[in-house]
Design a protein around this motif. Structure first.
Motif, PDB file in Angstrom:
ATOM      1  N   MET A 144      43.999  74.722  36.497  1.00 49.48           N
ATOM      2  CA  MET A 144      43.525  73.642  35.642  1.00 49.48           C
ATOM      3  C   MET A 144      43.814  72.278  36.274  1.00 49.48           C
ATOM      4  SD  MET A 144      44.795  75.050  31.898  1.00 49.48           S
ATOM      5  CE  MET A 144      44.179  73.593  31.042  1.00 49.48           C
ATOM      6  N   LEU A 145      43.018  71.315  35.892  1.00 51.42           N
ATOM      7  CA  LEU A 145      43.258  69.931  36.288  1.00 51.42           C
ATOM      8  C   LEU A 145      43.969  69.218  35.141  1.00 51.42           C
ATOM      9  CD1 LEU A 145      39.827  69.029  37.923  1.00 51.42           C
ATOM     10  CD2 LEU A 145      41.978  69.599  39.088  1.00 51.42           C
ATOM     11  N   PRO A 146      44.933  68.355  35.452  1.00 53.10           N
ATOM     12  CA  PRO A 146      45.612  67.619  34.382  1.00 53.10           C
ATOM     13  C   PRO A 146      44.681  66.602  33.743  1.00 53.10           C
ATOM     14  CG  PRO A 146      46.330  66.827  36.530  1.00 53.10           C
ATOM     15  CD  PRO A 146      45.466  68.021  36.793  1.00 53.10           C
ATOM     16  N   ASN A 147      44.986  66.232  32.513  1.00 54.52           N
ATOM     17  CA  ASN A 147      44.187  65.214  31.833  1.00 54.52           C
ATOM     18  C   ASN A 147      44.627  63.811  32.279  1.00 54.52           C
ATOM     19  OD1 ASN A 147      46.584  64.669  30.446  1.00 54.52           O
ATOM     20  ND2 ASN A 147      45.934  65.715  28.574  1.00 54.52           N
ATOM     21  N   ASP A 148      44.090  62.803  31.613  1.00 51.96           N
ATOM     22  CA  ASP A 148      44.385  61.423  32.001  1.00 51.96           C
ATOM     23  C   ASP A 148      45.860  61.076  31.859  1.00 51.96           C
ATOM     24  OD1 ASP A 148      41.740  61.096  32.563  1.00 51.96           O
ATOM     25  OD2 ASP A 148      41.249  60.101  30.664  1.00 51.96           O
ATOM     26  N   ARG A 149      46.566  61.842  31.034  1.00 51.39           N
ATOM     27  CA  ARG A 149      47.997  61.595  30.852  1.00 51.39           C
ATOM     28  C   ARG A 149      48.844  62.413  31.818  1.00 51.39           C
ATOM     29  NH1 ARG A 149      46.275  61.017  25.146  1.00 51.39           N
ATOM     30  NH2 ARG A 149      46.271  63.280  24.869  1.00 51.39           N
ATOM     31  N   GLY A 150      48.170  63.160  32.707  1.00 51.20           N
ATOM     32  CA  GLY A 150      48.894  63.966  33.675  1.00 51.20           C
ATOM     33  C   GLY A 150      49.431  65.266  33.108  1.00 51.20           C
ATOM     34  N   ARG A 151      48.855  65.705  31.973  1.00 46.25           N
ATOM     35  CA  ARG A 151      49.330  66.923  31.328  1.00 46.25           C
ATOM     36  C   ARG A 151      48.186  67.912  31.148  1.00 46.25           C
ATOM     37  NH1 ARG A 151      52.451  62.740  28.560  1.00 46.25           N
ATOM     38  NH2 ARG A 151      51.025  62.650  26.782  1.00 46.25           N
ATOM     39  N   TYR A 152      48.542  69.136  30.689  1.00 45.30           N
ATOM     40  CA  TYR A 152      47.575  70.220  30.589  1.00 45.30           C
ATOM     41  C   TYR A 152      47.362  70.590  29.126  1.00 45.30           C
ATOM     42  CZ  TYR A 152      48.508  70.518  35.553  1.00 45.30           C
ATOM     43  OH  TYR A 152      48.652  70.218  36.886  1.00 45.30           O
ATOM     44  N   ALA A 153      46.113  70.528  28.690  1.00 46.97           N
ATOM     45  CA  ALA A 153      45.796  70.800  27.290  1.00 46.97           C
ATOM     46  C   ALA A 153      45.768  72.307  27.039  1.00 46.97           C
ATOM     47  CB  ALA A 153      44.454  70.192  26.931  1.00 46.97           C
ATOM     48  N   ILE A 154      46.413  72.720  25.946  1.00 41.92           N
ATOM     49  CA  ILE A 154      46.377  74.110  25.481  1.00 41.92           C
ATOM     50  C   ILE A 154      45.739  74.073  24.091  1.00 41.92           C
ATOM     51  CG2 ILE A 154      47.706  76.234  25.184  1.00 41.92           C
ATOM     52  CD1 ILE A 154      48.026  75.032  27.966  1.00 41.92           C
ATOM     53  N   PRO A 155      44.392  74.010  24.010  1.00 38.42           N
ATOM     54  CA  PRO A 155      43.712  73.769  22.732  1.00 38.42           C
ATOM     55  C   PRO A 155      44.017  74.780  21.622  1.00 38.42           C
ATOM     56  CG  PRO A 155      42.208  73.434  24.572  1.00 38.42           C
ATOM     57  CD  PRO A 155      43.455  74.046  25.137  1.00 38.42           C
ATOM     58  N   PRO A 156      44.206  76.086  21.900  1.00 37.85           N
ATOM     59  CA  PRO A 156      44.439  77.009  20.779  1.00 37.85           C
ATOM     60  C   PRO A 156      45.647  76.665  19.920  1.00 37.85           C
ATOM     61  CG  PRO A 156      43.877  78.230  22.768  1.00 37.85           C
ATOM     62  CD  PRO A 156      44.088  76.816  23.187  1.00 37.85           C
ATOM     63  N   ILE A 157      46.622  75.957  20.480  1.00 42.75           N
ATOM     64  CA  ILE A 157      47.777  75.562  19.671  1.00 42.75           C
ATOM     65  C   ILE A 157      47.901  74.037  19.555  1.00 42.75           C
ATOM     66  CG2 ILE A 157      49.207  77.625  19.824  1.00 42.75           C
ATOM     67  CD1 ILE A 157      50.518  76.552  22.292  1.00 42.75           C
ATOM     68  N   GLY A 158      46.888  73.330  20.024  1.00 46.03           N
ATOM     69  CA  GLY A 158      46.831  71.885  19.837  1.00 46.03           C
ATOM     70  C   GLY A 158      47.951  71.124  20.506  1.00 46.03           C
ATOM     71  N   VAL A 159      48.309  71.527  21.725  1.00 42.19           N
ATOM     72  CA  VAL A 159      49.391  70.848  22.436  1.00 42.19           C
ATOM     73  C   VAL A 159      48.991  70.580  23.879  1.00 42.19           C
ATOM     74  CG1 VAL A 159      51.205  71.891  21.012  1.00 42.19           C
ATOM     75  CG2 VAL A 159      50.515  73.012  23.146  1.00 42.19           C
ATOM     76  N   GLU A 160      49.803  69.758  24.531  1.00 41.46           N
ATOM     77  CA  GLU A 160      49.703  69.528  25.964  1.00 41.46           C
ATOM     78  C   GLU A 160      51.039  69.900  26.599  1.00 41.46           C
ATOM     79  OE1 GLU A 160      46.712  65.652  25.615  1.00 41.46           O
ATOM     80  OE2 GLU A 160      48.737  65.405  26.394  1.00 41.46           O
ATOM     81  N   LEU A 161      50.976  70.347  27.832  1.00 36.14           N
ATOM     82  CA  LEU A 161      52.173  70.748  28.567  1.00 36.14           C
ATOM     83  C   LEU A 161      52.322  69.847  29.779  1.00 36.14           C
ATOM     84  CD1 LEU A 161      54.418  72.989  28.762  1.00 36.14           C
ATOM     85  CD2 LEU A 161      52.844  74.232  30.261  1.00 36.14           C
ATOM     86  N   GLY A 162      53.542  69.342  29.984  1.00 38.11           N
ATOM     87  CA  GLY A 162      53.742  68.449  31.123  1.00 38.11           C
ATOM     88  C   GLY A 162      55.211  68.223  31.415  1.00 38.11           C
ATOM     89  N   ILE A 163      55.475  67.283  32.296  1.00 39.49           N
ATOM     90  CA  ILE A 163      56.833  66.988  32.756  1.00 39.49           C
ATOM     91  C   ILE A 163      57.361  65.747  32.037  1.00 39.49           C
ATOM     92  CG2 ILE A 163      58.266  66.396  34.740  1.00 39.49           C
ATOM     93  CD1 ILE A 163      57.236  69.255  34.803  1.00 39.49           C
ATOM     94  N   TRP A 164      58.585  65.853  31.561  1.00 37.61           N
ATOM     95  CA  TRP A 164      59.279  64.756  30.880  1.00 37.61           C
ATOM     96  C   TRP A 164      60.595  64.502  31.606  1.00 37.61           C
ATOM     97  CZ3 TRP A 164      64.046  65.184  28.143  1.00 37.61           C
ATOM     98  CH2 TRP A 164      64.405  64.077  27.365  1.00 37.61           C
ATOM     99  N   GLN A 165      60.760  63.307  32.110  1.00 38.76           N
ATOM    100  CA  GLN A 165      61.999  62.948  32.779  1.00 38.76           C
ATOM    101  C   GLN A 165      62.977  62.408  31.744  1.00 38.76           C
ATOM    102  OE1 GLN A 165      62.735  63.270  36.185  1.00 38.76           O
ATOM    103  NE2 GLN A 165      64.840  62.705  35.614  1.00 38.76           N
TER     104      GLN A 165
END
Length: 259
Positions: free
Chosen positions: A164-185
């Motif tokens: 997958m390609l990340p979205n504009d926020r640099g995260r990955y959308a998982i639509p079935p559960i309405g969330v995005e996955l990404g890195i948080w420092q």
């Protein structure tokens, strides 16, 4: 597809090992799993008001009958399965037995502790990537590398994983559960790291229990300060009104009989 020897009966989760005897690779893995679970629980409770879902943390998914049995299982660092009971026959799950459940996890996450070869191994019947893509088949497969502060996510499309390609926020959308996955420092359990975390579809970080409690405390404090400011404004207004009434009386004017 579940692979089994025709001469073997099909055991359930109570008859299969719940550990392969290996140590967790490092002290970061369990806190990372807890962070993911804690923050997404309110969202999953919204999706599943009946409580029908399960989360595995370093738990086995049995997909093949082997000798020894644990050789026929993969143990993702974190996975979520929708629409299954949280327990079986009143017992906590010891593992997730694919031929018993039939429902694939929606998402599987692996935390890289080496160079990532194991998590990307496409060797038929042996490699993690191949097993997830061809046998267990979760729609989403994520590979998180804390040392690189990165995560890559694959989506099952036309029977194959596509990166997958990340979205504009640099995260990955998982639509079935309405969330995005990404890195948080940030700091979690007294350790500053690039942690793997969830956001909602509007880009708001999903908070863990301590963060939710702190956010609630701050909201209460903001409301207290607002109420205090209102009280002070009312008090000042009352004082100004009292001074004005006194000036009117000094001029011989009754402030209560103004027309």
């Amino acid at each position: 597809m579940v692979i089994a020897d025709k001469n073997l009966s099909l055991p359930d989760h109570t008859q299969l090992p719940d550990s392969d005897g290996n140590f967790v690779k490092n002290f970061q893995e369990h806190p990372q799993s807890i962070l993911l679970t804690d923050s997404i629980l309110p969202r999953l409770q919204e999706i599943h008001p009946d409580g029908y879902y399960c989360i595995g943390q370093d738990s086995g998914i049995y997909w093949r009958l082997t000798d020894p049995p644990e050789k026929g299982a993969e143990a993702p660092d974190w996975f979520y399965v929708p629409n299954v009971p949280p327990s079986l026959n009143g017992e906590f799950r010891r593992s997730y037995v694919f031929w018993q459940e039939l429902i694939a996890p929606l998402i599987v996450l692996e935390f890289v502790s080496g160079n990532g070869e194991e998590e990307r191994d496409k060797t038929p019947y042996k490699g993690k990537f191949w097993i997830y893509e061809n046998i267990i088949r979760p729609p989403y497969y994520g590979i998180y590398e804390v040392r690189k502060a990165s995560v890559e996510v694959y989506q099952l499309i036309a029977n194959h994983y596509e990166k997958m390609l990340p979205n504009d926020r640099g995260r990955y959308a998982i639509p079935p559960i309405g969330v995005e996955l990404g890195i948080w420092q940030g700091r979690y359990q007294n350790v500053e790291l690039p942690w793997l975390r969830w956001w909602d579809e509007q880009g708001n970080l999903l908070l863990i229990g301590d963060e939710r409690a702190e956010a609630e405390r701050q909201l209460v404090e903001i409301e207290r300060q607002r109420a205090e400011a209102e009280r002070q404004r009312a008090e000042i207004a009352e004082q100004e009104n009292a001074r004005l009434r006194e000036r009117l009386r000094a001029l011989g004017i009754d402030p209560d009989n103004l027309s």
